[in-house]
Design an enzyme around this catalytic site. Structure first.
Site, short mmCIF file in Angstrom:
data_model
loop_
_atom_site.label_atom_id
_atom_site.label_comp_id
_atom_site.label_asym_id
_atom_site.label_seq_id
_atom_site.Cartn_x
_atom_site.Cartn_y
_atom_site.Cartn_z
N ASP A 2 46.16 83.60 19.80
CA ASP A 2 46.27 83.54 18.78
C ASP A 2 46.40 82.01 18.88
OD1 ASP A 2 45.58 83.58 16.03
OD2 ASP A 2 46.90 84.59 15.10
N ASN A 50 36.06 88.16 13.13
CA ASN A 50 36.01 87.30 13.69
C ASN A 50 34.25 86.36 12.91
OD1 ASN A 50 38.23 86.35 15.93
ND2 ASN A 50 38.70 86.21 14.18
C1 IPE Z 1 42.53 82.07 18.15
O1 IPE Z 1 43.21 81.04 17.45
C2 IPE Z 1 40.99 82.22 18.24
C3 IPE Z 1 39.88 83.07 18.01
C4 IPE Z 1 40.29 83.72 16.94
C5 IPE Z 1 39.32 83.02 18.08
P1 IPE Z 1 42.43 81.48 15.59
O2 IPE Z 1 41.65 80.27 15.83
O3 IPE Z 1 42.74 82.47 14.79
O4 IPE Z 1 44.14 80.09 14.79
P2 IPE Z 1 45.56 80.03 13.62
O5 IPE Z 1 45.29 81.62 13.78
O6 IPE Z 1 44.00 79.70 12.82
O7 IPE Z 1 45.08 78.93 14.03
MG MG Z 2 44.30 83.56 14.10
#
Ligand code: IPE
Ligand code: MG
Length: 230
Positions: A2, A50
């Site tokens: 993350d 996601n």
């Molecule tokens: C993790 O980083 C990657 C995925 C979930 C694909 P994020 O995209 O969640 O990064 P933040 O939490 O917005 O910083």
């Molecule tokens: Mg994230």
């Protein structure tokens, strides 16, 4: 894994570039994990939640995933890494699904490390799909009600051939499971770090592993029992 988005935002860049930087961390972490003797590594790449992100970000992540599969697999294969994918793969395009299957069969005899990538994965989904398969097995008489135990139930879960995770690392500062391996991680040691995923490097992994070795894993027993057993 993350913190890609925040890493990019801090640099006045698009979130996309954070995901690209994240791929580099993935590559390096896999290599290091394998070198220090980790035999099972499971990466949470994309959760079932996601999909709710902006369409552009989702399609970019799919593209990045497709490209990484093509680009990274030859070296992983050479290094004895067996790949597998868990999650509801039905949501992916035929092409991507086919590529995942091809990679799994190409690397199926590799023995150095099992690398599992969780995509469109959710811990609750995993438990429900297991329950559904169990119900079917019950219907066909392949299993009796009296034979339903934690052990037999587990065989229907993703990662059914893997040991339970010892250490669960979450980067990016949040302290929650976010629907990752809910069943499997019941006794995992949880490790949270503020480090954003693109900044997660060799010393970050070493630190996590060191912390793990300082934990006392009791599995419900007393400290005295644990000491006597070891
Ligand atoms: C993790 O980083 C990657 C995925 C979930 C694909 P994020 O995209 O969640 O990064 P933040 O939490 O917005 O910083
Ligand atoms: Mg994230």
């Amino acid at each position: 894994m993350d913190g890609n988005g925040r890493w990019a935002t801090q640099r006045n860049k698009y979130r996309t570039s954070g995901h690209k930087a994240g791929v580099n961390s993935v590559r390096k972490t896999i290599k290091q994990a394998s070198e220090i003797g980790v035999q099972w590594l499971t990466l949470f790449a994309f959760s079932s939640e996601n999909w709710q992100r902006p369409e552009k970000e989702v399609s970019m992540l799919m593209e990045l995933f497709t490209r990484a599969l093509k680009k990274e697999v030859p070296e992983l294969h050479e290094n004895g890494v067996r790949l597998s994918f868990i999650g509801d793969l039905s949501r992916f395009s035929d092409g991507l699904r086919k590529r995942m299957k091809t990679v799994e069969s190409l690397t199926k005899n590799n023995r150095k490390m099992v690398l599992t990538i969780a995509v469109n994965y959710g811990g609750r989904w995993d438990i429900v799909q297991a329950a559904r398969h169990l119900a079917l097995a019950l219907q066909n008489g392949r299993i009796k009600e009296s034979e339903i135990t934690e052990e037999s139930f587990e065989r229907f879960l993703s990662l059914n051939n893997a040991p339970h995770p010892d250490l669960l690392i979450r980067t990016g500062g949040d302290q929650r499971m976010s629907n990752f391996l809910l069943w499997q991680a019941a006794y995992a040691e949880l490790y949270f770090t503020q480090t954003l995923w693109p900044d997660f490097d060799e010393s970050s992994l070493n630190q996590a592993v060191e912390e793990y070795y300082n934990r006392e894993r009791r599995f419900g027993k007393t400290p005295k029992q644990v000491k006597e057993e070891s």
